[in-house]
Design an enzyme around this catalytic site. Sequence first.
Site, short mmCIF file in Angstrom:
data_model
loop_
_atom_site.label_atom_id
_atom_site.label_comp_id
_atom_site.label_asym_id
_atom_site.label_seq_id
_atom_site.Cartn_x
_atom_site.Cartn_y
_atom_site.Cartn_z
N CYS A 10 80.79 49.57 55.03
CA CYS A 10 81.70 48.64 55.68
C CYS A 10 82.57 48.02 54.59
CB CYS A 10 80.97 47.60 56.52
SG CYS A 10 79.98 46.39 55.60
N CYS A 15 77.62 42.49 56.15
CA CYS A 15 77.39 42.29 57.58
C CYS A 15 76.95 43.58 58.27
CB CYS A 15 78.65 41.75 58.27
SG CYS A 15 79.15 40.09 57.78
N SER A 17 77.15 47.14 57.37
CA SER A 17 76.42 48.25 56.73
C SER A 17 74.99 47.91 56.33
CB SER A 17 77.22 48.84 55.57
OG SER A 17 77.52 47.89 54.58
#
Length: 158
Positions: A10, A15, A17
């Site tokens: 990400c 957040c 991944s």
Amino acid sequence: MKPVRILFVCLGNICRSPLAEGVMLDLVHRAGHGQAVSVDSAGIGAWHVGAPPDQRSISVAKAHGIDIAALRGRQVGVADFAAFDLILGMDMSNVRDLGALAPSTMAGKVHLFMRYATGQAGDVPDPYYEAADVFETLYQTLEAGCLSLLARLEERAS
């Protein structure tokens, strides 16, 4: 099951991944594939290298019996393309960035997570600027995608 190494990516690796990593590891171990499937996560940017996941990701994972508190952010690097079989970006922006970083011979390892896992195109929305309750929706999205991904890997192995 044939061994597979998966990297979830990400934007900042705090957040989406790391939560995907935790969810997938939990599913893999419950299915008895812990020896065959290895999982990691990374971010496109270096803003959170060495930092733990966002507290909201830690909390929602914990509410579902998964501990991701010990994970630490890291930035994706060129070496990851040789180290992993699948590199799954959480959104199209991540996939574009990964495609630009990938050696040309390894660009085929990069996929949009939901498209690869479920066959349905769509981003996993970044919840960073959202309220804590959005993280439960994120968890549900990631769990559904990871369940589908695991089924796909099991099917591929048979």
